[in-house]
Write an enzyme that holds these catalytic residues in place. Structure first.
Site, short mmCIF file in Angstrom:
data_model
loop_
_atom_site.label_atom_id
_atom_site.label_comp_id
_atom_site.label_asym_id
_atom_site.label_seq_id
_atom_site.Cartn_x
_atom_site.Cartn_y
_atom_site.Cartn_z
N HIS A 17 29.45 47.00 61.89
CA HIS A 17 30.06 48.26 61.43
C HIS A 17 31.59 48.13 61.39
O HIS A 17 32.22 48.55 60.43
CB HIS A 17 29.73 49.41 62.39
CG HIS A 17 28.29 49.85 62.42
ND1 HIS A 17 27.58 49.94 63.58
CD2 HIS A 17 27.45 50.23 61.43
CE1 HIS A 17 26.36 50.38 63.30
NE2 HIS A 17 26.25 50.55 62.01
N LYS A 41 16.92 58.23 62.28
CA LYS A 41 16.75 57.41 63.48
C LYS A 41 17.02 58.19 64.76
O LYS A 41 16.98 57.63 65.85
CB LYS A 41 17.71 56.21 63.42
CG LYS A 41 17.47 55.31 62.24
CD LYS A 41 18.61 54.29 62.15
CE LYS A 41 18.66 53.63 60.79
NZ LYS A 41 20.01 53.14 60.49
N ARG A 92 23.57 44.29 54.38
CA ARG A 92 23.28 43.04 55.10
C ARG A 92 22.49 42.16 54.14
O ARG A 92 22.99 41.78 53.11
CB ARG A 92 22.52 43.33 56.39
CG ARG A 92 23.45 43.78 57.51
CD ARG A 92 22.74 44.47 58.62
NE ARG A 92 22.24 45.76 58.16
CZ ARG A 92 21.98 46.79 58.96
NH1 ARG A 92 22.15 46.67 60.26
NH2 ARG A 92 21.54 47.93 58.48
N SER A 130 22.20 47.93 64.97
CA SER A 130 22.15 48.68 66.22
C SER A 130 20.76 48.58 66.84
O SER A 130 20.61 48.48 68.06
CB SER A 130 22.50 50.15 65.97
OG SER A 130 23.77 50.27 65.41
P1 ADP Z 1 22.10 50.33 61.71
O1 ADP Z 1 21.35 50.02 60.43
O2 ADP Z 1 22.72 49.14 62.34
O3 ADP Z 1 21.35 51.24 62.65
P2 ADP Z 1 23.64 52.56 60.68
O4 ADP Z 1 22.47 53.37 60.30
O5 ADP Z 1 24.59 53.14 61.62
O6 ADP Z 1 23.34 51.14 61.27
O7 ADP Z 1 24.36 52.07 59.36
C1 ADP Z 1 25.51 52.59 58.79
C2 ADP Z 1 25.90 51.68 57.67
O8 ADP Z 1 26.40 50.45 58.21
C3 ADP Z 1 24.77 51.30 56.73
O9 ADP Z 1 25.28 51.27 55.42
C4 ADP Z 1 24.40 49.91 57.18
O10 ADP Z 1 23.84 49.17 56.13
C5 ADP Z 1 25.76 49.38 57.59
N1 ADP Z 1 25.69 48.25 58.51
C6 ADP Z 1 25.21 48.26 59.76
N2 ADP Z 1 25.30 47.03 60.31
C7 ADP Z 1 25.85 46.23 59.36
C8 ADP Z 1 26.20 44.83 59.29
N3 ADP Z 1 25.97 44.02 60.31
N4 ADP Z 1 26.75 44.36 58.16
C9 ADP Z 1 26.95 45.18 57.11
N5 ADP Z 1 26.65 46.49 57.10
C10 ADP Z 1 26.11 47.01 58.20
#
Ligand code: ADP
Length: 161
Positions: A17, A41, A92, A130
């Site tokens: 993030h 989530k 990702r 996460s």
């Molecule tokens: P997660 O999927 O890790 O639970 P979130 O729902 O908080 O995370 O995701 C918020 C945004 O951050 C989404 O667009 C998700 O694709 C992106 N994101 C989360 N982790 C990464 C990462 N390692 N690389 C690129 N984007 C990420």
């Protein structure tokens, strides 16, 4: 003033993030990082939205142009409220694409002005999520390479450990 909105559950913020935040803030005059209250989530979340906001604030302290907010309801409404010109999402692997594509297209259908900026984190974080962090922590794994130090401390203190 071009404002970008980066929404997510951030439960908790990871280095993936953070990498996206640092890249996105270069593209906008201001970047709002929005912790979504009614995220799908939520039922499996480890930290409350307030704790997630606090962790984001600590991690982003000193990074100019970045503001952390909690938002409830539709992303499109939040965009209007904060006058964001685009939503920022991280990509990702291919697995993120299907969902992100559907969400972007659905929102575009509802609102023609809706724009999404997709950014890829550094490849060293391309597998970090996460959900994985929480799973690793529950089984006593070392997550220190994947999260900022304040998050590591918060994870250690968490009641699930
Ligand atoms: P997660 O999927 O890790 O639970 P979130 O729902 O908080 O995370 O995701 C918020 C945004 O951050 C989404 O667009 C998700 O694709 C992106 N994101 C989360 N982790 C990464 C990462 N390692 N690389 C690129 N984007 C990420």
């Amino acid at each position: 003033m071009k404002i970008g909105l980066f929404p997510g559950s951030f439960d908790p913020i990871t280095n993936g993030h953070l990498d996206v935040i640092l890249r996105a803030k270069e593209l906008f005059d201001k970047l709002i990082v929005g912790v979504a209250v009614n995220d799908s989530k939520t039922s499996t979340s480890m930290f409350t939205v307030e704790e997630r906001q606090k962790l984001l604030e600590e991690v982003c302290k000193g990074i100019p142009k970045v503001e952390i907010l909690i938002f409830d309801g539709l992303l499109l409404e939040a965009m209007k409220k904060y006058k964001a010109v685009a939503v920022v999402r991280g990509l990702r692997a291919i697995s993120d694409f299907e969902y992100e594509f559907q969400m972007a297209m659905m929102n575009r259908e509802i609102c023609n002005d809706y724009e999404t900026v997709f950014l890829m984190a550094s490849h060293s974080y391309s597998f970090v999520s996460s959900r994985m962090i929480k799973e690793l922590v529950r089984f006593g794994g070392d997550v220190s390479p994947f999260v900022p130090p304040v998050v590591l401390e918060a994870l250690k203190k968490h009641k699930h450990i």
